[in-house]
Scaffold this motif. Sequence first.
Motif, mmCIF file in Angstrom:
data_model
loop_
_atom_site.group_PDB
_atom_site.id
_atom_site.type_symbol
_atom_site.label_atom_id
_atom_site.label_comp_id
_atom_site.label_asym_id
_atom_site.label_seq_id
_atom_site.Cartn_x
_atom_site.Cartn_y
_atom_site.Cartn_z
ATOM 1 N N ASN A 370 43.087 25.423 19.842
ATOM 2 C CA ASN A 370 41.713 25.873 20.105
ATOM 3 C C ASN A 370 41.165 26.660 18.923
ATOM 4 O OD1 ASN A 370 41.780 24.766 22.658
ATOM 5 N ND2 ASN A 370 42.015 26.700 23.737
ATOM 6 N N MET A 371 41.969 27.587 18.416
ATOM 7 C CA MET A 371 41.514 28.446 17.324
ATOM 8 C C MET A 371 41.323 27.652 16.044
ATOM 9 S SD MET A 371 43.474 32.081 17.919
ATOM 10 C CE MET A 371 45.081 31.454 17.452
ATOM 11 N N GLN A 372 42.196 26.696 15.794
ATOM 12 C CA GLN A 372 42.059 25.882 14.589
ATOM 13 C C GLN A 372 40.791 25.033 14.631
ATOM 14 O OE1 GLN A 372 45.863 23.881 14.453
ATOM 15 N NE2 GLN A 372 46.613 25.237 12.841
ATOM 16 N N ALA A 373 40.439 24.552 15.828
ATOM 17 C CA ALA A 373 39.212 23.753 15.958
ATOM 18 C C ALA A 373 37.989 24.592 15.584
ATOM 19 C CB ALA A 373 39.081 23.231 17.383
ATOM 20 N N ILE A 374 38.024 25.878 15.935
ATOM 21 C CA ILE A 374 36.901 26.765 15.607
ATOM 22 C C ILE A 374 36.931 27.171 14.140
ATOM 23 C CG2 ILE A 374 35.887 29.041 16.062
ATOM 24 C CD1 ILE A 374 35.379 26.949 18.215
ATOM 25 N N THR A 375 38.084 27.582 13.636
ATOM 26 C CA THR A 375 38.161 28.063 12.256
ATOM 27 C C THR A 375 37.950 26.931 11.251
ATOM 28 O OG1 THR A 375 40.585 27.866 12.316
ATOM 29 C CG2 THR A 375 39.626 30.021 12.836
ATOM 30 N N ASN A 376 38.285 25.716 11.628
ATOM 31 C CA ASN A 376 38.009 24.586 10.738
ATOM 32 C C ASN A 376 36.509 24.387 10.550
ATOM 33 O OD1 ASN A 376 40.704 24.048 10.383
ATOM 34 N ND2 ASN A 376 40.792 22.410 11.899
ATOM 35 N N GLN A 377 35.746 24.799 11.549
ATOM 36 C CA GLN A 377 34.298 24.615 11.494
ATOM 37 C C GLN A 377 33.567 25.844 10.944
ATOM 38 O OE1 GLN A 377 32.575 23.448 15.220
ATOM 39 N NE2 GLN A 377 30.504 23.255 14.405
ATOM 40 N N TYR A 378 34.080 27.048 11.259
ATOM 41 C CA TYR A 378 33.350 28.268 10.911
ATOM 42 C C TYR A 378 34.081 29.168 9.904
ATOM 43 C CZ TYR A 378 30.228 27.232 14.819
ATOM 44 O OH TYR A 378 29.328 26.644 15.652
#
Length: 412
Positions: A370-378
């Motif tokens: 979950n966190m990687q999906a967000i940090t990859n984008q932001y």
Amino acid sequence: MNVTFGAYYTLIMAVLVLMLGKLMTRHIRFLRDFNIPEPVSGGLVVAAIIFMLHQTTGLALSFEGSLQSAFMLVFFSSIGLSANFAKLREGGSALFIFLGVIAVFIMMQNIVGVSLATVLGLDPLIGLVAGSITLVGGHGTAGAWGSVLENQYGLTGATTLGIACATFGLVIGGLVGGPLAKRLITRHQLAQPLTESEQLRADAPTVSEGSEVANFESPNKAPRLITADAAVETLALFAGCLAFAEFMTGLTMGTVIQLPTFVWALGGGVVIRNVLDYMFGFKVFDRAIDVFGNAALSIYLAIALLSLKLWELTDLAGPLMVILAAQAIVMTLYAAFVTFRIMGKNYDAAVLAAGHCGFGMGATPTAVANMQAITNQYGPSHKAFLIVPLVGAFFIDIINAFVLQAMLSILR
């Protein structure tokens, strides 16, 4: 007709389940996207086959229970042996605050489960199974507490119920975490999406394969090899945990501090690890402990799934879905209005909320995904990638064990 498999044949069957799960995960994207463990994907298929055999021919298969218990104790020992309290200082005050947020949520998750089970006319213990036992605890804890509830509290089908709830939690935890964090970031204008070139340069921490603990080692540092000597050293630590668990189980039998054996194995690991660290300066080989613990968990889950009696769940399907749907809503609201706000209402807090959804309903790998999906984008959130693996890998299991023991003493 009943067919019983001895220890050797049970182990062979467990390995075949793991091979099937590995094959399925390699070829089915859904299983990879939602971090469904290989023993679970393969085991559920085999459990379904066993269910159809039972329904059509009356055939019942039994597997060696002592082997399952042994691997379960090794897994929980590995959690305790990984609990180096020196790591608490690395997370600073934010780690302790997050632990407090998680502890309150565990109690709330159980209150919701028990309350709904009571309203629906079910045994309140089913509410615990559809609470932190399986959702915060995951498949390993589901199987461990399932056997306790079956053998000591007479809750028929607790293990089967637990595996089903834990699998549901993995999927839901992977579905709600990312969208929730993205909504929080957008609504509060916490960050802007990275450009394509920035995304290529982003270097978020990752989780090592087969481990739930974040990998912060320097890439230039040569890793210590798991040699025969290291394996023997690690086995000695596990033996100490198992001996401690057996001794304490016998010593506290019938007393007010009586705990399940696997909780003593976890506690023994914590004691042994930190005594060796602080009193003797002995450096425990974390990666070897992870390897042994993950292997034990895989075999334990495979045997547990082989032993499922799915026909025991037919009457609970409807009420169970009501409880789990409510738990998913509570998890989402808690992460948005409690976790996010208490952790600072900033970008790191939004990423932590996504991680909380991951292991609050599923497991640490789901939280990291979950966190990687967000940090990859932001962009990266080093704070979140430090705190979530530390909490999700072992501290949450310690807190959960004692909360559940307290809840059981109240309900019974």
